[in-house]
Design an enzyme around this catalytic site. Structure first.
Site, PDB file in Angstrom:
ATOM      1  N   TYR A   1      61.339  24.403  20.729  1.00 46.09           N
ATOM      2  CA  TYR A   1      60.573  23.494  19.875  1.00 46.09           C
ATOM      3  C   TYR A   1      61.438  23.095  18.688  1.00 46.09           C
ATOM      4  O   TYR A   1      62.142  23.927  18.116  1.00 46.09           O
ATOM      5  CB  TYR A   1      59.297  24.172  19.359  1.00 46.09           C
ATOM      6  CG  TYR A   1      58.218  24.349  20.403  1.00 46.09           C
ATOM      7  CD1 TYR A   1      57.593  23.249  20.978  1.00 46.09           C
ATOM      8  CD2 TYR A   1      57.806  25.619  20.803  1.00 46.09           C
ATOM      9  CE1 TYR A   1      56.603  23.401  21.929  1.00 46.09           C
ATOM     10  CE2 TYR A   1      56.813  25.788  21.753  1.00 46.09           C
ATOM     11  CZ  TYR A   1      56.210  24.671  22.314  1.00 46.09           C
ATOM     12  OH  TYR A   1      55.228  24.826  23.259  1.00 46.09           O
TER      13      TYR A   1
ATOM     14  N   ARG B   1      57.312  35.759  19.566  1.00 47.59           N
ATOM     15  CA  ARG B   1      57.510  35.252  20.917  1.00 47.59           C
ATOM     16  C   ARG B   1      58.991  35.332  21.296  1.00 47.59           C
ATOM     17  O   ARG B   1      59.847  35.582  20.452  1.00 47.59           O
ATOM     18  CB  ARG B   1      57.010  33.801  21.010  1.00 47.59           C
ATOM     19  CG  ARG B   1      55.508  33.661  20.928  1.00 47.59           C
ATOM     20  CD  ARG B   1      55.068  32.203  20.825  1.00 47.59           C
ATOM     21  NE  ARG B   1      55.381  31.628  19.518  1.00 47.59           N
ATOM     22  CZ  ARG B   1      55.121  30.373  19.176  1.00 47.59           C
ATOM     23  NH1 ARG B   1      54.581  29.550  20.063  1.00 47.59           N
ATOM     24  NH2 ARG B   1      55.415  29.932  17.967  1.00 47.59           N
TER      25      ARG B   1
ATOM     26  N   ASP C   1      52.969  21.678  11.998  1.00 46.36           N
ATOM     27  CA  ASP C   1      54.328  21.617  12.538  1.00 46.36           C
ATOM     28  C   ASP C   1      54.914  20.212  12.416  1.00 46.36           C
ATOM     29  O   ASP C   1      56.132  20.044  12.345  1.00 46.36           O
ATOM     30  CB  ASP C   1      54.341  22.021  14.017  1.00 46.36           C
ATOM     31  CG  ASP C   1      54.552  23.521  14.194  1.00 46.36           C
ATOM     32  OD1 ASP C   1      55.163  24.136  13.311  1.00 46.36           O
ATOM     33  OD2 ASP C   1      54.105  24.064  15.208  1.00 46.36           O
TER      34      ASP C   1
ATOM     35  N   LYS D   1      60.879  28.858  18.548  1.00 47.04           N
ATOM     36  CA  LYS D   1      60.738  28.041  17.347  1.00 47.04           C
ATOM     37  C   LYS D   1      62.050  27.341  16.993  1.00 47.04           C
ATOM     38  O   LYS D   1      63.119  27.680  17.494  1.00 47.04           O
ATOM     39  CB  LYS D   1      60.277  28.903  16.164  1.00 47.04           C
ATOM     40  CG  LYS D   1      58.815  29.322  16.269  1.00 47.04           C
ATOM     41  CD  LYS D   1      57.877  28.142  16.460  1.00 47.04           C
ATOM     42  CE  LYS D   1      57.774  27.267  15.241  1.00 47.04           C
ATOM     43  NZ  LYS D   1      56.901  26.077  15.468  1.00 47.04           N
TER      44      LYS D   1
ATOM     45  N   GLU E   1      58.489  19.792  22.692  1.00 48.93           N
ATOM     46  CA  GLU E   1      57.272  19.041  22.358  1.00 48.93           C
ATOM     47  C   GLU E   1      57.316  17.571  22.722  1.00 48.93           C
ATOM     48  O   GLU E   1      56.291  16.887  22.653  1.00 48.93           O
ATOM     49  CB  GLU E   1      56.931  19.199  20.870  1.00 48.93           C
ATOM     50  CG  GLU E   1      57.833  18.455  19.907  1.00 48.93           C
ATOM     51  CD  GLU E   1      59.062  19.248  19.486  1.00 48.93           C
ATOM     52  OE1 GLU E   1      59.760  18.792  18.565  1.00 48.93           O
ATOM     53  OE2 GLU E   1      59.323  20.319  20.085  1.00 48.93           O
TER      54      GLU E   1
ATOM     55  N   HIS F   1      60.346  19.855  16.372  1.00 48.06           N
ATOM     56  CA  HIS F   1      59.479  19.229  15.359  1.00 48.06           C
ATOM     57  C   HIS F   1      60.318  18.651  14.219  1.00 48.06           C
ATOM     58  O   HIS F   1      60.205  19.047  13.060  1.00 48.06           O
ATOM     59  CB  HIS F   1      58.471  20.248  14.823  1.00 48.06           C
ATOM     60  CG  HIS F   1      57.545  20.804  15.868  1.00 48.06           C
ATOM     61  ND1 HIS F   1      56.577  20.041  16.497  1.00 48.06           N
ATOM     62  CD2 HIS F   1      57.458  22.050  16.405  1.00 48.06           C
ATOM     63  CE1 HIS F   1      55.919  20.798  17.368  1.00 48.06           C
ATOM     64  NE2 HIS F   1      56.438  22.008  17.342  1.00 48.06           N
TER      65      HIS F   1
END
Length: 371
Positions: free
Chosen positions: A94, A15, A270, A75, A118, A96
């Site tokens: 993101y 991505r 995740d 990511k 997120e 996490h």
């Protein structure tokens, strides 16, 4: 503002933070975009397409980090990327953090302003930047589980939907949120026997109304969870506690009692995973076996379908990228509804209570951190 988009380097991650169409939008607002060469190749977007959209092309990720004010990724930054962060950077991706002490420590040390997709919320308290990837992951979970059930892949050797005269596979979905709903839709569409467990009666009522009698809804207790997991051919873990580590709902003892060749797909990996026997895997080596149960625990599932995933993610993130660039991070975080909870690390301070509690940091409320 100068917006930088490096190429994703996590294992089998294709991505990209901005599509050419979204680059065009950012440039139209008077900002500049610096793309690392080849950043869009995973979605078949060439450097030439980015140049035509108004971007500049950088030879290396270091050039992108060195010359940009805001870094837009997909990511969580890997160690080599975290080392390039500066106190004047805005990082939007993101993160996490709850199950990732090393990343958290590096982001705190960097002094950067780190905003996580997120944990951004909308005016209804939902998670608008997590939802599109949850939709993709929920659907992929069924595809991955169906493949893992094949005998050659270590599974029982059953077809998810069965055939006339042969019963379909039993699929249990734990959690009735966005991931769960999309897993249910795919599994029912393939003809499986599907049960969902959740502790919110309103969620179960909504799913029952949406899918009708084809879906079995069960209120989740320790007893009902164990009963359904042990009877299942495929279990999909679709549990989310925003910003926090996922609860370990399926224990190692449950796994020992499950059918040999049954499959666990942990979409919550995740956030640390919701199965006690889970550990993160990659698309290069997605499964492993514990007590004859196949585990699929890929931490970036939507990366398997990067064109669909990138377009869906960019549709959701663009307004926030433009807000950060147009207004600056302070005004954007304070004035865009639901954006402030997205702030995870601010100039060395952890601004998510669950992350601070899980990893032993002092918690500083985001509104306090921003002054």
């Amino acid at each position: 503002m100068r917006v930088g988009v490096p190429k994703e380097i996590k294992n089998h991650e294709y991505r990209v933070g901005l599509t050419p169409d979204n680059v065009r939008e950012v440039v139209a607002h008077g900002h500049s975009v610096l793309m690392e060469t080849g950043a869009g190749l995973g979605i078949s977007a060439s450097d030439e397409e980015y140049l035509a959209a108004g971007a500049e092309i950088a030879a290396t990720a270091k050039d992108v980090f060195d010359k940009s004010e805001m870094i837009v990724k997909v990511k969580e930054p890997q160690a080599v990327e975290r080392a390039m962060l500066r106190p004047d950077h805005i990082l939007f991706t993101y993160l996490h953090l709850a199950p990732d002490p090393e990343q958290t420590a590096d982001l705190v040390k960097s002094g950067a302003v780190c905003i996580a997709y997120e944990t951004v919320r909308d005016t209804h308290g939902r998670l608008p930047l997590l939802a599109p990837m949850s939709q993709v992951a929920g659907r992929l979970a069924v595809q991955a589980g169906a493949a893992a059930l094949q005998k050659a892949n270590g599974g029982l050797g059953v077809l998810l939907g069965g055939v006339p005269g042969v019963a379909p596979a039993k699929v249990v979905v734990i959690g009735g949120g966005v991931v769960g709903a999309h897993s249910i839709a795919m599994a029912l569409g393939l003809g499986a026997d599907v049960t969902v467990l959740d502790r919110d009666v309103n969620v179960l009522s909504a799913l029952s109304a949406q899918f009708g009698p084809a879906l079995k809804t069960v209120f989740s207790t320790r007893a009902s969870l164990e009963q359904n997991v042990l009877a299942a051919d495929l279990v999909i873990g679709a549990v989310l506690v925003a910003g926090a580590a996922a609860p370990k709902l399926v224990t190692a003892e449950h796994v020992k009692k499950m059918k040999a060749g049954s499959v666990l797909v942990d979409v919550a990996i995740d956030q640390g995973g919701c199965f006690e026997t889970s550990h993160a895997t990659t698309h290069a080596d997605p499964t492993y076996i514990v007590d004859d149960v196949v585990h699929y625990c890929v931490a970036n599932m939507p990366g398997a379908v990067p064109r669909t995933s990138t377009e869906a993610l960019n549709n959701a993130t663009l307004p926030y990228v433009l807000g950060l660039a147009d207004l600056g991070y302070e005004k954007a975080l304070k004035t865009i509804p639901g954006f402030l909870p997205g702030l995870n690390v601010y100039k060395g301070k952890v601004t998510v209570e669950e992350v601070a509690e899980n990893l032993g940091y002092e918690y500083v409320a985001p509104e306090v951190a921003l002054g």
